[in-house]
Write a protein that holds these residues in place. Structure first.
Motif, PDB file in Angstrom:
ATOM      1  N   ARG A  97      44.947  41.070  49.263  1.00  0.00           N
ATOM      2  CA  ARG A  97      43.761  40.213  49.404  1.00  0.00           C
ATOM      3  C   ARG A  97      42.660  40.610  48.434  1.00  0.00           C
ATOM      4  O   ARG A  97      42.003  39.747  47.852  1.00  0.00           O
ATOM      5  N   LEU A  98      42.478  41.894  48.218  1.00  0.00           N
ATOM      6  CA  LEU A  98      41.418  42.333  47.319  1.00  0.00           C
ATOM      7  C   LEU A  98      41.763  42.064  45.855  1.00  0.00           C
ATOM      8  O   LEU A  98      40.883  41.835  45.033  1.00  0.00           O
ATOM      9  N   ARG A  99      43.044  42.077  45.537  1.00  0.00           N
ATOM     10  CA  ARG A  99      43.435  41.812  44.148  1.00  0.00           C
ATOM     11  C   ARG A  99      43.093  40.395  43.706  1.00  0.00           C
ATOM     12  O   ARG A  99      43.023  40.120  42.507  1.00  0.00           O
ATOM     13  N   SER A 100      42.890  39.505  44.660  1.00  0.00           N
ATOM     14  CA  SER A 100      42.530  38.131  44.301  1.00  0.00           C
ATOM     15  C   SER A 100      41.186  38.074  43.576  1.00  0.00           C
ATOM     16  O   SER A 100      40.896  37.108  42.870  1.00  0.00           O
ATOM     17  N   ILE A 101      40.368  39.112  43.742  1.00  0.00           N
ATOM     18  CA  ILE A 101      39.048  39.141  43.092  1.00  0.00           C
ATOM     19  C   ILE A 101      39.191  39.119  41.580  1.00  0.00           C
ATOM     20  O   ILE A 101      38.385  38.509  40.874  1.00  0.00           O
ATOM     21  N   THR A 102      40.213  39.809  41.068  1.00  0.00           N
ATOM     22  CA  THR A 102      40.372  39.931  39.619  1.00  0.00           C
ATOM     23  C   THR A 102      41.434  38.999  39.061  1.00  0.00           C
ATOM     24  O   THR A 102      41.956  39.242  37.972  1.00  0.00           O
ATOM     25  N   GLY A 103      41.771  37.940  39.805  1.00  0.00           N
ATOM     26  CA  GLY A 103      42.761  36.994  39.299  1.00  0.00           C
ATOM     27  C   GLY A 103      42.354  36.458  37.937  1.00  0.00           C
ATOM     28  O   GLY A 103      41.235  35.969  37.758  1.00  0.00           O
ATOM     29  N   GLU A 104      43.256  36.564  36.963  1.00  0.00           N
ATOM     30  CA  GLU A 104      42.925  36.135  35.604  1.00  0.00           C
ATOM     31  C   GLU A 104      42.602  34.649  35.533  1.00  0.00           C
ATOM     32  O   GLU A 104      41.790  34.216  34.727  1.00  0.00           O
ATOM     33  N   ASP A 105      43.267  33.866  36.369  1.00  0.00           N
ATOM     34  CA  ASP A 105      43.067  32.423  36.328  1.00  0.00           C
ATOM     35  C   ASP A 105      42.210  31.936  37.499  1.00  0.00           C
ATOM     36  O   ASP A 105      42.273  30.786  37.888  1.00  0.00           O
ATOM     37  N   LEU A 106      41.415  32.853  38.065  1.00  0.00           N
ATOM     38  CA  LEU A 106      40.623  32.509  39.233  1.00  0.00           C
ATOM     39  C   LEU A 106      39.142  32.678  38.922  1.00  0.00           C
ATOM     40  O   LEU A 106      38.589  33.767  39.067  1.00  0.00           O
ATOM     41  N   PRO A 107      38.463  31.621  38.465  1.00  0.00           N
ATOM     42  CA  PRO A 107      37.034  31.712  38.156  1.00  0.00           C
ATOM     43  C   PRO A 107      36.221  32.088  39.391  1.00  0.00           C
ATOM     44  O   PRO A 107      36.664  31.928  40.523  1.00  0.00           O
ATOM     45  N   ASP A 108      35.009  32.579  39.152  1.00  0.00           N
ATOM     46  CA  ASP A 108      34.185  33.066  40.252  1.00  0.00           C
ATOM     47  C   ASP A 108      33.709  31.959  41.191  1.00  0.00           C
ATOM     48  O   ASP A 108      33.223  32.240  42.275  1.00  0.00           O
ATOM     49  N   TRP A 109      33.890  30.686  40.797  1.00  0.00           N
ATOM     50  CA  TRP A 109      33.430  29.614  41.687  1.00  0.00           C
ATOM     51  C   TRP A 109      34.251  29.568  42.967  1.00  0.00           C
ATOM     52  O   TRP A 109      33.774  29.047  43.985  1.00  0.00           O
ATOM     53  N   HIS A 110      35.456  30.125  42.941  1.00  0.00           N
ATOM     54  CA  HIS A 110      36.281  30.122  44.150  1.00  0.00           C
ATOM     55  C   HIS A 110      35.601  30.907  45.281  1.00  0.00           C
ATOM     56  O   HIS A 110      35.560  30.445  46.419  1.00  0.00           O
ATOM     57  N   SER A 111      35.099  32.088  44.974  1.00  0.00           N
ATOM     58  CA  SER A 111      34.444  32.895  46.000  1.00  0.00           C
ATOM     59  C   SER A 111      33.131  32.263  46.433  1.00  0.00           C
ATOM     60  O   SER A 111      32.764  32.306  47.613  1.00  0.00           O
ATOM     61  N   LYS A 186      31.204  47.101  39.629  1.00  0.00           N
ATOM     62  CA  LYS A 186      31.943  46.122  38.839  1.00  0.00           C
ATOM     63  C   LYS A 186      33.380  46.111  39.339  1.00  0.00           C
ATOM     64  O   LYS A 186      34.084  47.118  39.265  1.00  0.00           O
ATOM     65  N   MET A 187      33.809  44.961  39.859  1.00  0.00           N
ATOM     66  CA  MET A 187      35.136  44.881  40.458  1.00  0.00           C
ATOM     67  C   MET A 187      36.206  44.684  39.391  1.00  0.00           C
ATOM     68  O   MET A 187      36.836  43.630  39.275  1.00  0.00           O
ATOM     69  N   THR A 188      36.408  45.729  38.604  1.00  0.00           N
ATOM     70  CA  THR A 188      37.484  45.749  37.625  1.00  0.00           C
ATOM     71  C   THR A 188      38.808  45.978  38.367  1.00  0.00           C
ATOM     72  O   THR A 188      38.803  46.380  39.540  1.00  0.00           O
ATOM     73  N   PRO A 189      39.943  45.731  37.718  1.00  0.00           N
ATOM     74  CA  PRO A 189      41.225  45.994  38.393  1.00  0.00           C
ATOM     75  C   PRO A 189      41.333  47.417  38.928  1.00  0.00           C
ATOM     76  O   PRO A 189      41.868  47.644  40.015  1.00  0.00           O
ATOM     77  N   GLU A 190      40.813  48.386  38.165  1.00  0.00           N
ATOM     78  CA  GLU A 190      40.867  49.778  38.609  1.00  0.00           C
ATOM     79  C   GLU A 190      39.989  49.999  39.834  1.00  0.00           C
ATOM     80  O   GLU A 190      40.379  50.699  40.779  1.00  0.00           O
ATOM     81  N   GLN A 191      38.806  49.381  39.836  1.00  0.00           N
ATOM     82  CA  GLN A 191      37.903  49.536  40.970  1.00  0.00           C
ATOM     83  C   GLN A 191      38.455  48.838  42.206  1.00  0.00           C
ATOM     84  O   GLN A 191      38.286  49.326  43.327  1.00  0.00           O
ATOM     85  N   VAL A 192      39.121  47.708  42.013  1.00  0.00           N
ATOM     86  CA  VAL A 192      39.721  46.992  43.139  1.00  0.00           C
ATOM     87  C   VAL A 192      40.775  47.862  43.818  1.00  0.00           C
ATOM     88  O   VAL A 192      40.851  47.923  45.051  1.00  0.00           O
TER      89      VAL A 192
END
Length: 227
Positions: A97-111, A186-192
């Protein structure tokens, strides 16, 4: 000679409306967004929304459903379906669920769209809960109930499940509060991955402690009197 423009198909119009509507609903919310603005951005007639979606709510519901599906819902379901110890399943569920934050094709408008919906619910939320959230929540209750040795419908099981969900949503739906109190985050992949491990470790530690300190005490049966 000038090339003739290919006519836009109904399917193309429908997809264009969905593409434009997502960011508009996310920026303005369902109530403030207008069909006229969405259609203008999509280059479509206002009547196209009624034709493809029935009305504004129909368009919004479809946008919300697509947004949820894009948020790695399949990964969440796969985590729940795996054949593994419950502790490993919970950890995988949190990470998915948390990995969805950094989805490459998932713009921030989703959240932002989901944040609007939770702040000012529409009838679309009821459908979303029934079809998506409730089935996952019920499986989470069974998972946690197994871990703490209580039925899924026990109040303690529900409290534990909501606590896990709350920790995840604090990062999935970042609002002004989180940005103000932790602006460096900063929710980078590493931080996620780091956050996912923390939430999992934090949750599992409590669940394990709960089970060890709240073991059910079986009533002592009195011996039958012999006559």
């Amino acid at each position: 000679m000038k090339r003739k423009r290919r006519p836009v198909t109904p399917d193309q119009t429908r997809e264009k409306l969905l593409e434009v509507a997502g960011p508009v609903f996310a920026d303005r919310g369902y109530r403030a967004a207008t069909i006229r603005e969405i259609c203008a951005g999509a280059g479509a007639n206002v009547a196209a929304v009624n034709y493809h979606f029935g009305d504004k709510l129909g368009l919004y519901t479809e946008v919300l459903q697509q947004s949820v599906r894009a948020a790695q819902l399949k990964a969440v379901q796969n985590a729940l379906d795996q054949d593994a110890p419950p502790e490993d399943i919970l950890r995988a569920l949190i990470r998915a669920r948390l990995r969805s934050i950094t989805g490459e094709d998932l713009p921030d408008w989703h959240s932002r769209l989901l944040a609007h919906e939770l702040a000012q619910p529409t009838p679309a939320l009821r459908y979303l809960i029934k079809k998506v959230a409730r089935p996952i929540y019920k499986r989470l209750l069974r998972l946690i109930g197994e871990m703490i040795g209580l039925p899924p419908d026990d109040d303690n099981t529900r409290l534990c499940a909501i606590s896990v969900v709350g920790q995840v949503l604090a990062y999935v739906l970042p609002g002004p509060l989180l940005a103000e109190i932790w602006p460096e985050l900063k929710m980078t992949p590493e931080q996620v991955e780091r956050v996912a491990d923390h939430v999992a470790d934090f949750s599992l530690s409590y669940l394990q402690n709960f089970r060890s300190t709240h073991k059910a005490i079986k009533p002592v049966r009195k011996p039958r009197r012999t006559q």
